[in-house]
Design a protein around this motif. Structure first.
Motif: not given
Length: 238
Positions: A70, A79, A138
Motif C-alpha cells: 500500500s 496495494d 488489500p
C-alpha cells in the motif's frame, strides 16, 4: 528493473504471449528514484481465436498489475487495483463487445492477477479446495470484482498466498493458483506444491478447473465445472 523493463523483457522471450501494456496512472518515483507510470506496463489482454475460425475471438484473457505494498501510510497491507486500471478495463471491454458478439458461440472472459482481491477473504460462500492461510488481500476494495462481473468475466485466478488453492463463488469464481515453485514458502498442513489448470471448451462454452500436485499421484484434484453454457456454475451440494 522498472516494471516497464520487466514487461519488455518478458514479452521478448520465445513463445511468450505477454504484451507491454499501455503506461497509465500518475508518474511517480520508484524505489530507485526513477520516474515511472504508477500503473506499470502489466495491464494487457490476450485474445484466443476460435478453432478453425481465426476471424472470431472465442476467449479473452485479462491480465492486470496488482502492484506491491500500500502506498498510503494510513492503509496497511497491500496495494489495490487502481481506478484508472478499472477504467481501462471497462473501456477496453466495451470497445471489444461488438467484435466478440460475432463469435458463433458465447464469448468468454477470464482474468489473472497476483495479489488476491478483498472478495477472496469471503466466508460463508461456496468454496472448493483448501484455505490454509489467511488471504493477504488489500484492505481497500476498489470495486474491480464488480467491474469484472459487469463485463462478463466468470473467473479470476490469483497467486501470492502460496498455500491457498481454493475457488470460491460470489457472483463469479475467485480462484487461487496454488504454489508451484521452489523459490517461495509452502508446507502448511502437509501442503504439496501444485498448479491449477483450466480447460476451456469453446463450442460448449464450458470451463473446467482442477489442480495437479507435485509428487503424490492424486490425479485431477478438486475437478469442477465452473462455467457451463457461458454462465457461472455453482458446485453440486456436498
Amino acid at each position: 528493473m522498472t516494471r516497464l523493463q520487466v514487461m519488455k523483457m518478458t514479452a521478448s522471450l520465445p513463445y511468450s504471449l505477454s504484451e507491454v501494456g499501455p503506461g497509465m496512472g500518475p508518474v511517480v518515483k520508484d524505489r530507485k528514484g526513477r520516474l515511472v507510470h504508477e500503473g506499470g506496463a502489466g495491464n494487457y489482454r490476450v485474445e484466443v481465436l476460435a478453432h478453425n475460425r481465426a476471424e472470431h475471438q472465442a476467449l479473452t484473457l485479462w491480465f492486470l498489475d496488482t502492484h506491491s505494498y500500500s502506498p498510503d501510510p494510513h492503509v496497511d497491507g497491500y496495494d489495490w487495483i487502481k481506478d484508472y486500471q478499472i477504467e481501462w478495463f471497462k473501456n477496453t471491454a466495451a470497445n471489444l463487445k461488438e467484435s466478440h458478439n460475432k463469435y458463433t458461440y458465447i464469448h468468454m472472459n477470464m482474468a489473472f492477477i497476483h495479489i488476491p482481491l478483498p472478495e477472496h477473504r469471503l466466508a460463508g460462500v461456496p468454496l472448493v479446495g483448501e484455505r490454509r492461510e489467511n488471504p493477504t488481500s488489500p484492505s481497500h476494495n476498489s470495486g474491480f470484482r464488480d467491474a469484472m462481473v459487469d463485463a462478463g468475466v466468470t473467473v479470476v485466478s490469483a497467486g501470492h498466498d502460496h498455500a491457498n488453492d481454493y475457488c470460491l463463488l460470489d457472483k463469479m469464481w475467485l480462484c487461487y493458483a496454488g504454489g508451484s515453485g521452489f523459490g517461495g514458502y509452502g508446507g502448511y498442513n502437509n501442503y504439496i506444491r501444485r498448479v491449477r489448470l483450466f480447460e476451456i471448451d469453446g463450442p460448449a462454452d464450458r470451463i473446467k478447473t482442477w489442480k495437479r500436485v507435485e509428487w503424490d499421484d492424486k490425479g485431477k484434484v478438486d475437478l469442477q465445472t465452473i462455467v457451463e453454457g457461458g454462465k457461472v456454475m455453482a458446485p453440486p451440494p456436498a
